[in-house]
Design a protein around this motif. Structure first.
Motif, short mmCIF file in Angstrom:
data_model
loop_
_atom_site.label_atom_id
_atom_site.label_comp_id
_atom_site.label_asym_id
_atom_site.label_seq_id
_atom_site.Cartn_x
_atom_site.Cartn_y
_atom_site.Cartn_z
N TYR A 62 0.63 -0.81 -0.10
CA TYR A 62 -0.22 0.04 0.13
C TYR A 62 0.57 1.07 -0.26
O TYR A 62 0.54 1.99 -0.88
N ASN A 66 1.12 -0.61 -4.80
CA ASN A 66 0.45 -1.64 -5.39
C ASN A 66 -0.50 -1.98 -5.19
O ASN A 66 -1.39 -2.93 -5.61
N LYS A 68 -4.46 -2.61 -5.45
CA LYS A 68 -5.98 -1.90 -6.53
C LYS A 68 -7.36 -2.31 -5.38
O LYS A 68 -7.94 -3.46 -5.91
N LYS A 70 -10.39 -1.83 -5.82
CA LYS A 70 -12.13 -2.23 -6.60
C LYS A 70 -11.59 -3.76 -6.86
O LYS A 70 -12.73 -3.88 -6.61
N SER A 71 -10.39 -3.74 -7.43
CA SER A 71 -10.43 -5.19 -8.17
C SER A 71 -10.29 -6.25 -7.03
O SER A 71 -10.71 -7.30 -7.23
N THR A 140 -11.40 -4.33 -17.15
CA THR A 140 -11.67 -5.59 -16.31
C THR A 140 -12.21 -6.33 -16.66
O THR A 140 -13.93 -5.13 -16.48
N LEU A 177 -4.10 -5.97 -14.34
CA LEU A 177 -3.37 -4.88 -13.70
C LEU A 177 -1.44 -5.70 -13.45
O LEU A 177 -1.50 -7.23 -14.38
N GLN A 181 1.60 -4.23 -9.20
CA GLN A 181 0.59 -4.33 -8.44
C GLN A 181 -0.55 -5.71 -8.20
O GLN A 181 -0.99 -5.34 -7.23
N THR A 185 -2.15 -6.55 -4.74
CA THR A 185 -3.68 -6.28 -4.48
C THR A 185 -3.87 -7.97 -3.75
O THR A 185 -4.83 -8.15 -3.20
#
Length: 261
Positions: A62, A66, A68, A70-71, A140, A177, A181, A185
């Motif tokens: 974080y 790196n 994401k 939402k994903s 995505t 991604l 990332q 994630t």
């Protein structure tokens, strides 16, 4: 054996820190064969150890930008649902002895270790294979991402495995991604899945040896710190095939040990 187990616990964190997965693949064998924890309880312990370690790693990522979110949420929410279904509804209903043929019995513990060894072999093949190129510039696919999240939750729920070897490819191909990332994630998703799975085990009264669990987790956290620092200097993707061969050997060792001994 215990000293070797604590040393091996460091490798759990290093693996998660460097390649964003693979830690839970090692956790169950370490708990079962080095610490002599029964396989069913080892799945609960694995959820705590891997969840706490991944949480530490996700914070580091974080800070590096790196993550994401939402994903991660599209993946984690259906994953959590399937974890809770498996851990709280299905898993407790599985009998300790599944069936007997003559003098030979097949137990729940045996089933866990055999399925886990197959998972290890599958994960190893995934790590050994040449890395696929990252897909950039496409949208995505959140529906497919959520579906895979649900499937990974089943694996996490039954085996106490974070599923990083499935999460990272899903983030690469469906969330589009970049690798770093995807790793960051993945750690966030693993920490969410594992933490909620462990909380569910606490809710149904699973016995926990906290001093032991915190000791192993502390060593894994040390490994995570080392792995996160190494990830700044070493490309984790180059180490995945080496780690994959090790996991492959371990997978076949577990099958041999459980079937023949």
């Amino acid at each position: 054996m215990e000293y070797l187990g604590y040393f091996a616990s460091i490798i759990i964190g290093i693996s998660l820190g460097l390649i964003g997965g693979g830690g839970s693949i090692l956790t169950i064998p370490i708990l079962v064969y080095l610490f002599k924890v029964n396989p069913e309880q080892a799945t609960s312990y694995s959820l705590f150890i891997v969840g706490l370690t991944a949480m530490s790693g996700s914070y580091s990522h974080y800070k590096m930008g790196n993550l994401k979110l939402k994903s991660a949420l599209y993946f984690a929410i259906p994953s959590v649902i399937s974890i809770l279904i498996i851990r709280e509804v299905i898993f407790p209903q599985i009998a300790s002895t599944l069936f007997s043929i003559a003098s030979y019995s097949v137990s729940k513990d045996f089933l866990i270790m055999i399925i886990f060894s197959v998972l290890m072999i599958t994960a190893a093949i995934s790590m050994i294979r040449k890395n696929q190129p990252e897909i950039k510039g496409a949208e995505t696919n959140y529906i497919q991402l959520s579906f895979i999240g649900f499937i990974v939750g089943i694996i996490t729920g039954f085996l106490g495995a974070g599923g990083g070897f499935l999460i990272i490819p899903a983030l690469l191909f469906f969330a589009k991604l970049p690798m770093k990332q995807a790793v960051g994630t993945s750690l966030l998703i693993i920490s969410i899945n594992s933490s909620i799975g462990f909380a569910g085990d606490l809710y149904i009264g699973t016995p926990i040896n906290y001093p032991f669990l915190l000791g192993v987790s502390g060593m894994a956290l040390l490994g995570m710190v080392l792995g996160s620092q190494l990830s700044k200097k070493i490309d984790g993707t180059k180490l995945k095939p080496i780690f994959g061969w090790f996991v492959l050997v371990m997978g076949f060792y577990i099958i041999t040990k459980e079937v023949l001994f």
